[in-house]
Design an enzyme around this catalytic site. Sequence first.
Site, PDB file in Angstrom:
ATOM      1  N   GLY A  87       0.862  -1.179   0.000  1.00  0.00           N
ATOM      2  CA  GLY A  87       0.000   0.000   0.000  1.00  0.00           C
ATOM      3  C   GLY A  87       0.890   1.218   0.000  1.00  0.00           C
ATOM      4  O   GLY A  87       1.814   1.308  -0.789  1.00  0.00           O
ATOM      5  N   GLU A  88       0.634   2.089   0.929  1.00  0.00           N
ATOM      6  CA  GLU A  88       1.431   3.320   1.031  1.00  0.00           C
ATOM      7  C   GLU A  88       1.877   3.441   2.488  1.00  0.00           C
ATOM      8  O   GLU A  88       1.065   3.696   3.373  1.00  0.00           O
ATOM      9  CB  GLU A  88       0.550   4.489   0.579  1.00  0.00           C
ATOM     10  N   SER A  89       3.177   3.236   2.689  1.00  0.00           N
ATOM     11  CA  SER A  89       3.666   3.102   4.063  1.00  0.00           C
ATOM     12  C   SER A  89       3.477   4.368   4.901  1.00  0.00           C
ATOM     13  O   SER A  89       3.214   4.277   6.101  1.00  0.00           O
ATOM     14  CB  SER A  89       5.138   2.686   4.066  1.00  0.00           C
ATOM     15  N   CYS A 109       6.168  -5.331   0.629  1.00  0.00           N
ATOM     16  CA  CYS A 109       6.296  -3.983   0.072  1.00  0.00           C
ATOM     17  C   CYS A 109       6.082  -2.909   1.154  1.00  0.00           C
ATOM     18  O   CYS A 109       6.926  -2.796   2.037  1.00  0.00           O
ATOM     19  CB  CYS A 109       5.359  -3.845  -1.121  1.00  0.00           C
ATOM     20  N   ILE A 138       5.965  -3.453  -7.399  1.00  0.00           N
ATOM     21  CA  ILE A 138       5.260  -2.208  -7.712  1.00  0.00           C
ATOM     22  C   ILE A 138       5.834  -1.094  -6.842  1.00  0.00           C
ATOM     23  O   ILE A 138       5.650  -1.108  -5.623  1.00  0.00           O
ATOM     24  CB  ILE A 138       3.740  -2.326  -7.462  1.00  0.00           C
ATOM     25  N   HIS A 179       5.269  -8.555  -4.244  1.00  0.00           N
ATOM     26  CA  HIS A 179       3.906  -8.963  -3.883  1.00  0.00           C
ATOM     27  C   HIS A 179       3.623 -10.386  -4.372  1.00  0.00           C
ATOM     28  O   HIS A 179       3.105 -10.549  -5.485  1.00  0.00           O
ATOM     29  CB  HIS A 179       2.891  -8.040  -4.558  1.00  0.00           C
ATOM     30  N   GLU A 211       1.281 -12.046  -3.321  1.00  0.00           N
ATOM     31  CA  GLU A 211      -0.184 -12.137  -3.250  1.00  0.00           C
ATOM     32  C   GLU A 211      -0.864 -11.677  -4.533  1.00  0.00           C
ATOM     33  O   GLU A 211      -2.069 -11.866  -4.692  1.00  0.00           O
ATOM     34  CB  GLU A 211      -0.714 -11.363  -2.037  1.00  0.00           C
TER      35      GLU A 211
HETATM   36  N1  GLN Z   1       5.997   2.810  -2.549  1.00  0.00           N
HETATM   37  C1  GLN Z   1       5.119   2.362  -1.486  1.00  0.00           C
HETATM   38  C2  GLN Z   1       5.563   2.908  -0.132  1.00  0.00           C
HETATM   39  O1  GLN Z   1       6.561   3.520  -0.039  1.00  0.00           O
HETATM   40  C3  GLN Z   1       5.076   0.865  -1.429  1.00  0.00           C
HETATM   41  C4  GLN Z   1       4.468   0.325  -2.695  1.00  0.00           C
HETATM   42  C5  GLN Z   1       3.717  -0.957  -2.501  1.00  0.00           C
HETATM   43  O2  GLN Z   1       3.393  -1.374  -1.381  1.00  0.00           O
HETATM   44  N2  GLN Z   1       3.370  -1.573  -3.603  1.00  0.00           N
HETATM   45  O3  GLN Z   1       4.915   2.725   0.843  1.00  0.00           O
END
Ligand code: GLN
Length: 196
Positions: A50-52, A82, A139, A175, A177
């Site tokens: 996701g987006e950390s 990720c 990704i 990923h 998943e």
């Molecule tokens: N770039 C995202 C982050 O920094 C991570 C990307 C992902 O989880 N696919 O959180």
Amino acid sequence: MSTKLTIGVLSVQGGVAEHVRMVEKLGHEAVLMRRTEHLASIDGLILPGGESTTMSRLLRLGGMIEPLREAIQGGLPAFGTCAGMIMLATTVLDTRPDAESLGVIDVTVRRNAFGRQRDSFEGELDFTGIANPVDSVFIRAPQIEEVGEDVQVLATVDERVVAARQNHVLVTSFHPELTEDLQVHQYFVEMIRSSR
Ligand code: GLN
């Protein structure tokens, strides 16, 4: 007979459903982990992609950072993919100054480390401890730039570390998943079993 495990999937933000699907395909129960009360009833925890920075902010708002850290430090097996890997790391580079991580695996991680051309890609990876090459999707993936003494490197891409483990904590830049390949999730299931 192997017992059915209950595996939590952290559900504050990110690709939750894909991990639920993998856990269920392996014959285990997946529970959405939204509140710290859920920690008591799970055998292992998956932190999704996701987006950390957003995940960090929502965990902070929900008062979940400390309870999660304590549970994992106390032995709860954890698997981060990720952004989930970023959340588990001790040190995070190229992030917001206010972003926090749980610091339960001794690695330095750089966010969005695969440059523009390789922003997203898919491939087969050799993975220590897994028999067949692992199908992997990257990704905007982070890479692991340093590992502590107790960390085992499990997979690399062009000599960059993309999977690692320290005792009961497993992280991947990619990923699994998002593929049909269940091997990394099965590896995590075995980690949970051997930690019990
Ligand atoms: N770039 C995202 C982050 O920094 C991570 C990307 C992902 O989880 N696919 O959180």
